[in-house]
Design a protein around this motif. Structure first.
Motif, PDB file in Angstrom:
ATOM      1  N   ASP A 198       0.836  -1.207   0.000  1.00 41.72           N
ATOM      2  CA  ASP A 198       0.000   0.000   0.000  1.00 41.72           C
ATOM      3  C   ASP A 198       0.870   1.257   0.000  1.00 41.72           C
ATOM      4  OD1 ASP A 198      -2.146  -1.742   0.158  1.00 41.72           O
ATOM      5  OD2 ASP A 198      -3.150  -0.611   1.747  1.00 41.72           O
ATOM      6  N   LEU A 199       1.955   1.196   0.761  1.00 47.76           N
ATOM      7  CA  LEU A 199       2.886   2.328   0.797  1.00 47.76           C
ATOM      8  C   LEU A 199       3.473   2.588  -0.587  1.00 47.76           C
ATOM      9  CD1 LEU A 199       4.742   4.402   2.247  1.00 47.76           C
ATOM     10  CD2 LEU A 199       6.274   2.497   2.762  1.00 47.76           C
ATOM     11  N   ASP A 200       3.845   1.532  -1.279  1.00 44.99           N
ATOM     12  CA  ASP A 200       4.428   1.676  -2.612  1.00 44.99           C
ATOM     13  C   ASP A 200       3.427   2.320  -3.572  1.00 44.99           C
ATOM     14  OD1 ASP A 200       6.771   0.760  -4.469  1.00 44.99           O
ATOM     15  OD2 ASP A 200       4.943   0.125  -5.505  1.00 44.99           O
ATOM     16  N   ASP A 201       2.177   1.881  -3.531  1.00 49.07           N
ATOM     17  CA  ASP A 201       1.154   2.452  -4.412  1.00 49.07           C
ATOM     18  C   ASP A 201       0.927   3.930  -4.102  1.00 49.07           C
ATOM     19  OD1 ASP A 201       0.836  -0.021  -5.588  1.00 49.07           O
ATOM     20  OD2 ASP A 201      -0.938  -0.560  -4.415  1.00 49.07           O
ATOM     21  N   LEU A 202       0.853   4.252  -2.812  1.00 53.69           N
ATOM     22  CA  LEU A 202       0.626   5.642  -2.417  1.00 53.69           C
ATOM     23  C   LEU A 202       1.817   6.519  -2.784  1.00 53.69           C
ATOM     24  CD1 LEU A 202      -1.257   7.641  -0.999  1.00 53.69           C
ATOM     25  CD2 LEU A 202      -0.198   6.982   1.185  1.00 53.69           C
ATOM     26  N   ALA A 203       3.027   5.975  -2.602  1.00 55.35           N
ATOM     27  CA  ALA A 203       4.228   6.735  -2.964  1.00 55.35           C
ATOM     28  C   ALA A 203       4.261   7.026  -4.459  1.00 55.35           C
ATOM     29  CB  ALA A 203       5.476   5.963  -2.538  1.00 55.35           C
ATOM     30  N   ALA A 204       3.860   6.048  -5.262  1.00 54.04           N
ATOM     31  CA  ALA A 204       3.828   6.259  -6.709  1.00 54.04           C
ATOM     32  C   ALA A 204       2.830   7.359  -7.072  1.00 54.04           C
ATOM     33  CB  ALA A 204       3.457   4.951  -7.405  1.00 54.04           C
ATOM     34  N   GLU A 205       1.692   7.399  -6.374  1.00 52.78           N
ATOM     35  CA  GLU A 205       0.704   8.449  -6.628  1.00 52.78           C
ATOM     36  C   GLU A 205       1.264   9.829  -6.306  1.00 52.78           C
ATOM     37  OE1 GLU A 205      -2.832   7.671  -4.444  1.00 52.78           O
ATOM     38  OE2 GLU A 205      -3.180   5.703  -5.380  1.00 52.78           O
ATOM     39  N   ARG A 206       2.078   9.908  -5.256  1.00 48.65           N
ATOM     40  CA  ARG A 206       2.642  11.196  -4.827  1.00 48.65           C
ATOM     41  C   ARG A 206       3.946  11.529  -5.546  1.00 48.65           C
ATOM     42  NH1 ARG A 206       2.317  11.578   1.782  1.00 48.65           N
ATOM     43  NH2 ARG A 206       0.141  10.872   2.075  1.00 48.65           N
ATOM     44  N   GLY A 207       4.454  10.588  -6.333  1.00 50.73           N
ATOM     45  CA  GLY A 207       5.720  10.821  -7.015  1.00 50.73           C
ATOM     46  C   GLY A 207       6.920  10.748  -6.092  1.00 50.73           C
ATOM     47  N   VAL A 208       6.811   9.901  -5.071  1.00 52.63           N
ATOM     48  CA  VAL A 208       7.880   9.746  -4.080  1.00 52.63           C
ATOM     49  C   VAL A 208       8.530   8.381  -4.260  1.00 52.63           C
ATOM     50  CG1 VAL A 208       8.421   9.615  -1.614  1.00 52.63           C
ATOM     51  CG2 VAL A 208       6.670  11.214  -2.437  1.00 52.63           C
ATOM     52  N   GLU A 209       9.848   8.317  -4.094  1.00 55.18           N
ATOM     53  CA  GLU A 209      10.574   7.052  -4.184  1.00 55.18           C
ATOM     54  C   GLU A 209      11.162   6.737  -2.807  1.00 55.18           C
ATOM     55  OE1 GLU A 209      11.782   3.545  -5.656  1.00 55.18           O
ATOM     56  OE2 GLU A 209      10.620   5.026  -6.781  1.00 55.18           O
ATOM     57  N   PRO A 210      10.508   5.884  -2.004  1.00 52.12           N
ATOM     58  CA  PRO A 210      11.042   5.559  -0.674  1.00 52.12           C
ATOM     59  C   PRO A 210      12.388   4.846  -0.785  1.00 52.12           C
ATOM     60  CG  PRO A 210       8.737   4.897  -0.870  1.00 52.12           C
ATOM     61  CD  PRO A 210       9.223   5.229  -2.253  1.00 52.12           C
ATOM     62  N   PRO A 211      13.267   5.071   0.180  1.00 56.72           N
ATOM     63  CA  PRO A 211      14.550   4.356   0.185  1.00 56.72           C
ATOM     64  C   PRO A 211      14.340   2.905   0.578  1.00 56.72           C
ATOM     65  CG  PRO A 211      14.343   5.701   2.159  1.00 56.72           C
ATOM     66  CD  PRO A 211      13.146   6.005   1.315  1.00 56.72           C
ATOM     67  N   ARG A 212      14.699   1.987  -0.327  1.00 63.81           N
ATOM     68  CA  ARG A 212      14.448   0.558  -0.082  1.00 63.81           C
ATOM     69  C   ARG A 212      15.729  -0.242  -0.267  1.00 63.81           C
ATOM     70  NH1 ARG A 212      10.585   1.866  -3.909  1.00 63.81           N
ATOM     71  NH2 ARG A 212       8.435   2.126  -3.173  1.00 63.81           N
ATOM     72  N   TRP A 213      15.882  -1.248   0.595  1.00 64.68           N
ATOM     73  CA  TRP A 213      16.980  -2.192   0.427  1.00 64.68           C
ATOM     74  C   TRP A 213      16.725  -3.077  -0.786  1.00 64.68           C
ATOM     75  CZ3 TRP A 213      20.827  -0.759   3.274  1.00 64.68           C
ATOM     76  CH2 TRP A 213      20.627  -0.239   4.543  1.00 64.68           C
ATOM     77  N   VAL A 214      17.815  -3.482  -1.414  1.00 66.48           N
ATOM     78  CA  VAL A 214      17.749  -4.392  -2.563  1.00 66.48           C
ATOM     79  C   VAL A 214      18.468  -5.679  -2.178  1.00 66.48           C
ATOM     80  CG1 VAL A 214      18.417  -4.728  -4.981  1.00 66.48           C
ATOM     81  CG2 VAL A 214      17.692  -2.465  -4.189  1.00 66.48           C
ATOM     82  N   SER A 215      17.980  -6.803  -2.631  1.00 69.10           N
ATOM     83  CA  SER A 215      18.639  -8.065  -2.322  1.00 69.10           C
ATOM     84  C   SER A 215      20.107  -8.014  -2.743  1.00 69.10           C
ATOM     85  CB  SER A 215      17.940  -9.223  -3.041  1.00 69.10           C
ATOM     86  OG  SER A 215      18.689 -10.414  -2.892  1.00 69.10           O
ATOM     87  N   ALA A 216      20.972  -8.447  -1.848  1.00 66.44           N
ATOM     88  CA  ALA A 216      22.404  -8.496  -2.151  1.00 66.44           C
ATOM     89  C   ALA A 216      22.725  -9.593  -3.145  1.00 66.44           C
ATOM     90  CB  ALA A 216      23.199  -8.709  -0.867  1.00 66.44           C
ATOM     91  N   VAL A 218      21.212  -9.995  -6.103  1.00 63.76           N
ATOM     92  CA  VAL A 218      20.891  -9.607  -7.478  1.00 63.76           C
ATOM     93  C   VAL A 218      21.927  -8.598  -7.947  1.00 63.76           C
ATOM     94  CG1 VAL A 218      18.438 -10.026  -7.124  1.00 63.76           C
ATOM     95  CG2 VAL A 218      19.347  -7.725  -6.792  1.00 63.76           C
ATOM     96  N   PRO A 219      22.190  -8.531  -9.262  1.00 63.19           N
ATOM     97  CA  PRO A 219      23.181  -7.584  -9.775  1.00 63.19           C
ATOM     98  C   PRO A 219      22.850  -6.152  -9.371  1.00 63.19           C
ATOM     99  CG  PRO A 219      22.561  -9.160 -11.469  1.00 63.19           C
ATOM    100  CD  PRO A 219      21.616  -9.386 -10.323  1.00 63.19           C
ATOM    101  N   GLY A 220      23.854  -5.445  -8.880  1.00 61.93           N
ATOM    102  CA  GLY A 220      23.689  -4.049  -8.493  1.00 61.93           C
ATOM    103  C   GLY A 220      23.182  -3.849  -7.085  1.00 61.93           C
ATOM    104  N   GLY A 221      22.780  -4.929  -6.418  1.00 62.26           N
ATOM    105  CA  GLY A 221      22.224  -4.798  -5.081  1.00 62.26           C
ATOM    106  C   GLY A 221      23.204  -4.223  -4.081  1.00 62.26           C
ATOM    107  N   ASP A 222      24.431  -4.689  -4.112  1.00 59.40           N
ATOM    108  CA  ASP A 222      25.423  -4.205  -3.145  1.00 59.40           C
ATOM    109  C   ASP A 222      25.665  -2.706  -3.305  1.00 59.40           C
ATOM    110  OD1 ASP A 222      25.755  -6.655  -1.975  1.00 59.40           O
ATOM    111  OD2 ASP A 222      27.575  -7.173  -3.093  1.00 59.40           O
ATOM    112  N   ALA A 223      25.690  -2.229  -4.529  1.00 62.96           N
ATOM    113  CA  ALA A 223      25.946  -0.810  -4.770  1.00 62.96           C
ATOM    114  C   ALA A 223      24.817   0.048  -4.203  1.00 62.96           C
ATOM    115  CB  ALA A 223      26.108  -0.551  -6.269  1.00 62.96           C
ATOM    116  N   VAL A 224      23.579  -0.370  -4.437  1.00 60.85           N
ATOM    117  CA  VAL A 224      22.432   0.372  -3.895  1.00 60.85           C
ATOM    118  C   VAL A 224      22.487   0.377  -2.374  1.00 60.85           C
ATOM    119  CG1 VAL A 224      19.923   0.411  -3.651  1.00 60.85           C
ATOM    120  CG2 VAL A 224      20.952  -0.107  -5.869  1.00 60.85           C
ATOM    121  N   ASN A 225      22.765  -0.763  -1.791  1.00 64.30           N
ATOM    122  CA  ASN A 225      22.768  -0.876  -0.333  1.00 64.30           C
ATOM    123  C   ASN A 225      23.915  -0.093   0.298  1.00 64.30           C
ATOM    124  OD1 ASN A 225      20.514  -2.491  -0.526  1.00 64.30           O
ATOM    125  ND2 ASN A 225      21.665  -4.407  -0.436  1.00 64.30           N
ATOM    126  N   ARG A 226      25.046  -0.006  -0.381  1.00 64.89           N
ATOM    127  CA  ARG A 226      26.153   0.796   0.156  1.00 64.89           C
ATOM    128  C   ARG A 226      25.741   2.252   0.288  1.00 64.89           C
ATOM    129  NH1 ARG A 226      29.630  -2.596  -2.907  1.00 64.89           N
ATOM    130  NH2 ARG A 226      29.518  -1.187  -4.701  1.00 64.89           N
TER     131      ARG A 226
END
Length: 256
Positions: A198-216, A218-226
């Motif tokens: 629900d938070l994700d849907d509401l954030a998309a409506e408001r044009g907000v991108e919440p800070p989310r962890w990415v699985s370590a 998957v490719p690029g996950g470590d960089a996002v998490n750092r």
């Protein structure tokens, strides 16, 4: 034919959806307000409700601004009996909140199926007194039947109550005389995941991108998490072990 376990769980999930859809939507809006204001989501639980704290913290797809608000004494793994004593100990919940120092625009999420032990009740009570909204993830019907160890219940101090529909005693099998197959973790985990959706849907409506962890894994996950670790490590010391060092220091340098 007797109701089998999978059917019972599905029925409880449907009941949760029916009872708590509006509350989950309201809670999602509270969380998004905290995200937009660069606050922290403080998450608490004790005993087996700590499984839900684990589910919220440093979790793939989860919010990066989550901080566990807890005392090691409530973890069952090193000493199960101690954890039971700790969640019934008056004053410990207040001490935990004082150490975490939540303040607006933060929000608190407190998981407790019964909501009748001093630890979760005090945490909710103290956060509310500080002007921090409280999202209680609990079961009112389990609370009513639980041993009354406090004058109030967790839900009494909450801004929003998400009813997990967990039955008194937690177990659901066999249907006529339940004695096994606890469902509180299943239902509360589902409630949290639905809240994130629900938070994700509401954030998309408001044009907000919440800070989310990415699985370590998957490719690029470590960089996002750092990047997220660098952003939150000083506000969430549990991300880097700094909280353990600080706790050890306080134990060694405590009252003589």
């Amino acid at each position: 034919m007797p109701e089998i376990f999978p059917e019972r769980v599905r029925a409880l999930l449907d009941e949760l959806d029916a009872r708590s859809a509006k509350a989950i939507s309201t809670a999602a809006a509270l969380l998004l307000d905290t995200v937009e204001a660069d606050g922290i989501v403080h998450v608490a639980g004790s005993g087996h409700s700590l499984a839900l704290v684990f589910e919220t913290f440093y979790r793939a797809g989860g919010l990066a601004l989550v901080r566990p608000m807890w005392d090691p004494a409530v973890l069952p793994l090193p000493d199960a009996l101690r954890s039971t004593r700790a969640e019934r100990q008056e004053g410990l919940g207040r001490t935990v909140v004082q150490a975490a120092s939540p303040a607006p625009p933060d929000v608190a999420v407190v998981f407790s199926t019964s909501g009748r032990n001093p630890y979760p009740v005090e945490i909710a009570q103290e956060c509310a007194a500080l002007g921090v909204p409280v999202i209680a993830v609990t079961s009112p019907k389990a609370s009513i039947r639980a041993a009354a160890r406090t004058e109030t219940m967790l839900a009494d101090h909450a801004t929003v109550v998400i009813d997990t529909t967990v039955p008194p005693g937690d177990v659901v099998h066999p249907a006529g005389a339940p004695r096994t197959a606890a469902v509180s973790t299943i239902l509360a985990s589902y409630a949290w995941s639905r809240l994130l959706a629900d938070l994700d849907d509401l954030a998309a409506e408001r044009g907000v991108e919440p800070p989310r962890w990415v699985s370590a894994n998957v490719p690029g996950g470590d960089a996002v998490n750092r990047g997220l670790l660098e952003r939150y490590r000083h506000r969430i010391p549990e991300l880097t072990g700094a909280a353990e060092v600080l706790s050890s220091f306080h134990r060694q340098a405590g009252p003589q």
